[in-house]
Design a protein around this motif. Structure first.
Motif, PDB file in Angstrom:
ATOM      1  N   ARG A   1      40.121 -51.154-137.052  1.00  0.00           N
ATOM      2  CA  ARG A   1      39.498 -52.890-137.422  1.00  0.00           C
ATOM      3  C   ARG A   1      37.702 -53.191-136.906  1.00  0.00           C
ATOM      4  NH1 ARG A   1      40.546 -56.043-131.756  1.00  0.00           N
ATOM      5  NH2 ARG A   1      38.741 -55.562-131.856  1.00  0.00           N
ATOM      6  N   ARG A   2      37.155 -53.565-137.873  1.00  0.00           N
ATOM      7  CA  ARG A   2      35.621 -53.395-137.520  1.00  0.00           C
ATOM      8  C   ARG A   2      35.563 -55.440-137.716  1.00  0.00           C
ATOM      9  NH1 ARG A   2      31.542 -51.931-142.307  1.00  0.00           N
ATOM     10  NH2 ARG A   2      29.561 -53.036-140.959  1.00  0.00           N
ATOM     11  N   ARG A   3      34.910 -55.480-137.077  1.00  0.00           N
ATOM     12  CA  ARG A   3      34.656 -57.250-136.778  1.00  0.00           C
ATOM     13  C   ARG A   3      32.848 -57.078-137.353  1.00  0.00           C
ATOM     14  NH1 ARG A   3      38.385 -59.274-132.469  1.00  0.00           N
ATOM     15  NH2 ARG A   3      36.363 -58.478-131.237  1.00  0.00           N
ATOM     16  N   ARG A   4      32.535 -58.008-137.754  1.00  0.00           N
ATOM     17  CA  ARG A   4      31.402 -58.186-138.469  1.00  0.00           C
ATOM     18  C   ARG A   4      31.067 -60.316-138.062  1.00  0.00           C
ATOM     19  NH1 ARG A   4      32.230 -55.430-142.389  1.00  0.00           N
ATOM     20  NH2 ARG A   4      30.901 -55.975-143.949  1.00  0.00           N
ATOM     21  N   SER A   5      29.669 -61.032-137.713  1.00  0.00           N
ATOM     22  CA  SER A   5      28.858 -61.830-138.471  1.00  0.00           C
ATOM     23  C   SER A   5      28.743 -61.259-139.801  1.00  0.00           C
ATOM     24  CB  SER A   5      28.161 -62.142-137.541  1.00  0.00           C
ATOM     25  OG  SER A   5      27.975 -62.297-136.509  1.00  0.00           O
ATOM     26  N   VAL A   6      29.465 -62.763-140.120  1.00  0.00           N
ATOM     27  CA  VAL A   6      29.177 -62.859-141.998  1.00  0.00           C
ATOM     28  C   VAL A   6      27.308 -63.316-141.925  1.00  0.00           C
ATOM     29  CG1 VAL A   6      28.214 -64.982-144.366  1.00  0.00           C
ATOM     30  CG2 VAL A   6      30.638 -63.757-142.833  1.00  0.00           C
ATOM     31  N   PRO A   7      26.225 -62.891-142.563  1.00  0.00           N
ATOM     32  CA  PRO A   7      24.437 -63.450-142.442  1.00  0.00           C
ATOM     33  C   PRO A   7      24.252 -65.026-142.894  1.00  0.00           C
ATOM     34  CG  PRO A   7      24.902 -61.391-143.484  1.00  0.00           C
ATOM     35  CD  PRO A   7      26.435 -61.858-142.887  1.00  0.00           C
ATOM     36  N   ARG A   8      23.640 -65.185-141.545  1.00  0.00           N
ATOM     37  CA  ARG A   8      22.876 -66.409-142.298  1.00  0.00           C
ATOM     38  C   ARG A   8      22.452 -67.151-143.419  1.00  0.00           C
ATOM     39  NH1 ARG A   8      23.778 -70.139-137.951  1.00  0.00           N
ATOM     40  NH2 ARG A   8      24.244 -69.577-136.655  1.00  0.00           N
ATOM     41  N   SER A   9      21.913 -65.679-143.898  1.00  0.00           N
ATOM     42  CA  SER A   9      20.992 -66.030-144.694  1.00  0.00           C
ATOM     43  C   SER A   9      22.017 -65.229-146.079  1.00  0.00           C
ATOM     44  CB  SER A   9      19.144 -65.109-145.184  1.00  0.00           C
ATOM     45  OG  SER A   9      19.062 -64.038-144.576  1.00  0.00           O
ATOM     46  N   GLY A  10      20.593 -65.613-147.117  1.00  0.00           N
ATOM     47  CA  GLY A  10      22.000 -64.999-148.422  1.00  0.00           C
ATOM     48  C   GLY A  10      22.753 -65.798-149.423  1.00  0.00           C
ATOM     49  N   LEU A  11      22.845 -65.161-150.087  1.00  0.00           N
ATOM     50  CA  LEU A  11      24.331 -65.750-150.839  1.00  0.00           C
ATOM     51  C   LEU A  11      25.780 -65.261-150.123  1.00  0.00           C
ATOM     52  CD1 LEU A  11      23.269 -65.162-154.501  1.00  0.00           C
ATOM     53  CD2 LEU A  11      23.322 -67.342-153.491  1.00  0.00           C
ATOM     54  N   LEU A  12      26.580 -66.678-149.657  1.00  0.00           N
ATOM     55  CA  LEU A  12      28.154 -65.930-149.314  1.00  0.00           C
ATOM     56  C   LEU A  12      28.388 -65.527-150.679  1.00  0.00           C
ATOM     57  CD1 LEU A  12      29.153 -68.962-148.598  1.00  0.00           C
ATOM     58  CD2 LEU A  12      27.963 -67.273-146.854  1.00  0.00           C
ATOM     59  N   ALA A  13      28.434 -65.555-152.319  1.00  0.00           N
ATOM     60  CA  ALA A  13      29.495 -64.747-153.097  1.00  0.00           C
ATOM     61  C   ALA A  13      29.083 -63.131-152.680  1.00  0.00           C
ATOM     62  CB  ALA A  13      28.964 -65.713-154.162  1.00  0.00           C
ATOM     63  N   ASP A  14      27.594 -62.858-152.411  1.00  0.00           N
ATOM     64  CA  ASP A  14      27.275 -61.589-152.348  1.00  0.00           C
ATOM     65  C   ASP A  14      27.828 -60.787-150.974  1.00  0.00           C
ATOM     66  OD1 ASP A  14      25.783 -61.900-154.842  1.00  0.00           O
ATOM     67  OD2 ASP A  14      23.911 -62.346-153.728  1.00  0.00           O
ATOM     68  N   VAL A  15      27.925 -61.909-150.454  1.00  0.00           N
ATOM     69  CA  VAL A  15      28.935 -61.149-148.396  1.00  0.00           C
ATOM     70  C   VAL A  15      30.018 -60.687-149.256  1.00  0.00           C
ATOM     71  CG1 VAL A  15      28.813 -61.159-146.422  1.00  0.00           C
ATOM     72  CG2 VAL A  15      26.596 -62.745-147.394  1.00  0.00           C
ATOM     73  N   VAL A  16      30.672 -61.477-149.562  1.00  0.00           N
ATOM     74  CA  VAL A  16      31.996 -61.367-149.293  1.00  0.00           C
ATOM     75  C   VAL A  16      32.583 -60.041-150.779  1.00  0.00           C
ATOM     76  CG1 VAL A  16      32.950 -63.600-148.656  1.00  0.00           C
ATOM     77  CG2 VAL A  16      32.372 -63.597-150.919  1.00  0.00           C
ATOM     78  N   ALA A  17      31.926 -60.219-152.072  1.00  0.00           N
ATOM     79  CA  ALA A  17      31.670 -58.638-152.413  1.00  0.00           C
ATOM     80  C   ALA A  17      31.958 -57.461-152.255  1.00  0.00           C
ATOM     81  CB  ALA A  17      30.390 -59.054-153.990  1.00  0.00           C
ATOM     82  N   ASP A  18      30.335 -57.988-151.620  1.00  0.00           N
ATOM     83  CA  ASP A  18      30.352 -56.578-150.621  1.00  0.00           C
ATOM     84  C   ASP A  18      31.454 -55.991-149.550  1.00  0.00           C
ATOM     85  OD1 ASP A  18      27.614 -56.158-151.532  1.00  0.00           O
ATOM     86  OD2 ASP A  18      26.915 -57.047-149.573  1.00  0.00           O
ATOM     87  N   ALA A  19      32.090 -57.248-149.204  1.00  0.00           N
ATOM     88  CA  ALA A  19      33.329 -56.837-148.244  1.00  0.00           C
ATOM     89  C   ALA A  19      34.819 -56.921-149.129  1.00  0.00           C
ATOM     90  CB  ALA A  19      34.372 -58.194-147.368  1.00  0.00           C
ATOM     91  N   VAL A  20      34.554 -56.931-150.311  1.00  0.00           N
ATOM     92  CA  VAL A  20      35.694 -56.220-151.003  1.00  0.00           C
ATOM     93  C   VAL A  20      35.347 -54.911-152.145  1.00  0.00           C
ATOM     94  CG1 VAL A  20      36.712 -57.312-154.072  1.00  0.00           C
ATOM     95  CG2 VAL A  20      36.327 -59.306-152.050  1.00  0.00           C
ATOM     96  N   GLY A  21      34.001 -54.721-152.007  1.00  0.00           N
ATOM     97  CA  GLY A  21      33.646 -53.940-152.624  1.00  0.00           C
ATOM     98  C   GLY A  21      34.047 -52.294-151.045  1.00  0.00           C
ATOM     99  N   GLU A  22      33.770 -52.751-150.659  1.00  0.00           N
ATOM    100  CA  GLU A  22      33.986 -52.424-149.085  1.00  0.00           C
ATOM    101  C   GLU A  22      35.413 -51.913-148.524  1.00  0.00           C
ATOM    102  OE1 GLU A  22      33.530 -51.220-144.506  1.00  0.00           O
ATOM    103  OE2 GLU A  22      32.034 -52.993-145.040  1.00  0.00           O
ATOM    104  N   ALA A  23      36.387 -52.908-149.576  1.00  0.00           N
ATOM    105  CA  ALA A  23      37.922 -52.685-149.294  1.00  0.00           C
ATOM    106  C   ALA A  23      38.240 -51.257-150.122  1.00  0.00           C
ATOM    107  CB  ALA A  23      38.663 -53.928-149.013  1.00  0.00           C
ATOM    108  N   ARG A  24      37.355 -52.115-151.373  1.00  0.00           N
ATOM    109  CA  ARG A  24      38.128 -50.856-151.965  1.00  0.00           C
ATOM    110  C   ARG A  24      37.413 -49.460-151.745  1.00  0.00           C
ATOM    111  NH1 ARG A  24      35.637 -53.633-155.864  1.00  0.00           N
ATOM    112  NH2 ARG A  24      37.135 -54.539-156.520  1.00  0.00           N
ATOM    113  N   ALA A  25      37.225 -48.921-151.023  1.00  0.00           N
ATOM    114  CA  ALA A  25      36.165 -47.686-150.690  1.00  0.00           C
ATOM    115  C   ALA A  25      36.637 -47.388-150.166  1.00  0.00           C
ATOM    116  CB  ALA A  25      34.643 -47.997-150.550  1.00  0.00           C
ATOM    117  N   LEU A  26      37.218 -48.080-148.697  1.00  0.00           N
ATOM    118  CA  LEU A  26      37.840 -47.405-147.765  1.00  0.00           C
ATOM    119  C   LEU A  26      38.854 -47.303-148.576  1.00  0.00           C
ATOM    120  CD1 LEU A  26      37.362 -49.946-145.145  1.00  0.00           C
ATOM    121  CD2 LEU A  26      36.787 -47.674-145.272  1.00  0.00           C
TER     122      LEU A  26
END
Length: 192
Positions: free
Chosen positions: A110-135
């Motif tokens: 289990r890895r928990r981390r804060s959503v960055p305060r800056s940047g697009l939320l769509a990019d943050v969650v797209a990265d999280a989706v990509g990380e799940a796929r890669a794992l």
């Protein structure tokens, strides 16, 4: 998909055999729970796999809110409260779920981390989706999921592994039992 976890930190000298016995006796009770994708009965033991604490920390992926609510309010969760006091049950909204090639879940990360305060939320969650796929694509991975808690702006990555040296960063837990009555119903890929 909804993710949920409560973590009960136990004394440093706690006999973790008590938790192992509890899961051996009661783990099967959720093997057919309506609305449950899966429940991983997890423990951490102080001094093993980098853990500073002893803990009992089940992790859930729910197919339905009704199933989760039935567990919380209909009696399933009551046993935890009766035995350990009522813990805080963290909840996250599902972002992604992927199956791996591994067959038997022995460990979880289990890895928990804060959503960055800056940047697009769509990019943050797209990265999280990509990380799940890669794992999920890594050798020994059984499955991987990503979810977000928008009240805390926290991402969680959760993965199950066949071996005790998972290829993922985060807190490592031992899986004592896996109840997975609706695992095949968990929607694959991105959750929107």
């Amino acid at each position: 998909m909804h993710a949920m976890q409560y973590e009960i930190t136990l004394p440093a000298d706690y006999d973790m055999g008590i938790i192992r016995d509890r899961v051996a006796r009661r783990g099967h009770l959720l093997d057919a729970w309506d609305g449950l994708g899966l429940k991983a009965y997890l423990i951490r033991e102080r001094g093993l796999r980098g853990s500073p604490v002893n803990a009992y920390a089940p992790f859930y992926l729910w197919n339905t809110v009704e199933g989760m609510n039935s567990f919380l309010w209909g009696g399933g969760f009551q046993g935890v409260g009766d035995d350990f006091g009522r813990p805080s049950a963290r909840q996250w909204t599902g972002l992604a779920y992927e199956e791996g090639e591994g067959a038997h879940a022995r460990f979880a990360v289990r890895r928990r981390r804060s959503v960055p305060r800056s940047g697009l939320l769509a990019d943050v969650v797209a990265d999280a989706v990509g990380e799940a796929r890669a794992l999920a694509a890594r050798d020994g991975a059984v499955l991987a999921a990503a979810a977000v808690d928008t009240s805390r702006w926290e991402l969680v990555q959760f993965s199950l592994w066949e071996r005790d040296a998972p290829e993922a960063d985060g807190d490592v837990f031992e899986v004592l039992h896996l109840s997975a009555p609706g695992r095949n119903l968990l929607p694959r890929g991105r959750q929107w």
